[in-house]
Design a protein around this motif. Structure first.
Motif, PDB file in Angstrom:
ATOM      1  N   LEU A  22      24.637 -43.194  25.768  1.00  0.00           N
ATOM      2  CA  LEU A  22      24.320 -43.796  27.066  1.00  0.00           C
ATOM      3  C   LEU A  22      22.832 -43.725  27.364  1.00  0.00           C
ATOM      4  CD1 LEU A  22      23.927 -41.820  29.891  1.00  0.00           C
ATOM      5  CD2 LEU A  22      26.112 -41.069  29.022  1.00  0.00           C
ATOM      6  N   VAL A  47      27.640 -49.616  26.779  1.00  0.00           N
ATOM      7  CA  VAL A  47      28.329 -48.569  27.538  1.00  0.00           C
ATOM      8  C   VAL A  47      28.886 -49.169  28.822  1.00  0.00           C
ATOM      9  CG1 VAL A  47      26.927 -46.666  26.610  1.00  0.00           C
ATOM     10  CG2 VAL A  47      26.166 -47.860  28.657  1.00  0.00           C
ATOM     11  N   ALA A  93      28.152 -45.614  33.221  1.00  0.00           N
ATOM     12  CA  ALA A  93      27.354 -44.808  32.298  1.00  0.00           C
ATOM     13  C   ALA A  93      25.927 -45.330  32.228  1.00  0.00           C
ATOM     14  CB  ALA A  93      27.990 -44.808  30.907  1.00  0.00           C
ATOM     15  N   LEU A  94      25.775 -46.649  32.205  1.00  0.00           N
ATOM     16  CA  LEU A  94      24.435 -47.235  32.171  1.00  0.00           C
ATOM     17  C   LEU A  94      23.664 -46.869  33.433  1.00  0.00           C
ATOM     18  CD1 LEU A  94      22.392 -48.979  30.650  1.00  0.00           C
ATOM     19  CD2 LEU A  94      23.389 -50.973  31.795  1.00  0.00           C
TER      20      LEU A  94
END
Length: 99
Positions: free
Chosen positions: A32, A58, A62-63
């Motif tokens: 990530l 991702v 998560a990003l």
């Protein structure tokens, strides 16, 4: 000031790219933080293909976390470099008046 971030993320991008053999195309999982670094660098360079590619690595959550962590680390690094508080650096980067 953004040049330092661009250079750093550019190095991450080039070291993260692995050459794949012509016969086999294996899909590897992306970290990530790697996705966040590539995403932010692509945004800084206005590279829509890079933005879309990194965003697909991702989940959006998560990003978002990775981009937030990258922003925190960048502000802390710039604050140390400038010998200022992280709050002052963050306000300066956003063009806000001093608190």
């Amino acid at each position: 000031m953004f040049d330092m971030i661009r250079k750093y993320t550019g190095r991450l991008r080039t070291t993260a790219v692995r050459e794949q053999s012509a016969g086999t195309r294996e899909k590897r999982a992306h970290n990530l933080f790697e996705a966040a670094a590539v995403y932010v660098a692509a945004r800084a360079e206005d590279d829509q293909d890079g933005i879309e590619e990194a965003a697909a690595w991702v989940s959006p959550e998560a990003l978002s976390f990775g981009v937030s962590e990258l922003a925190c680390r960048a502000v802390v690094a710039l604050a140390r470099e400038r010998d200022e508080s992280p709050g002052a650096v963050a306000r300066d980067l956003l063009g806000l008046p001093a608190a």
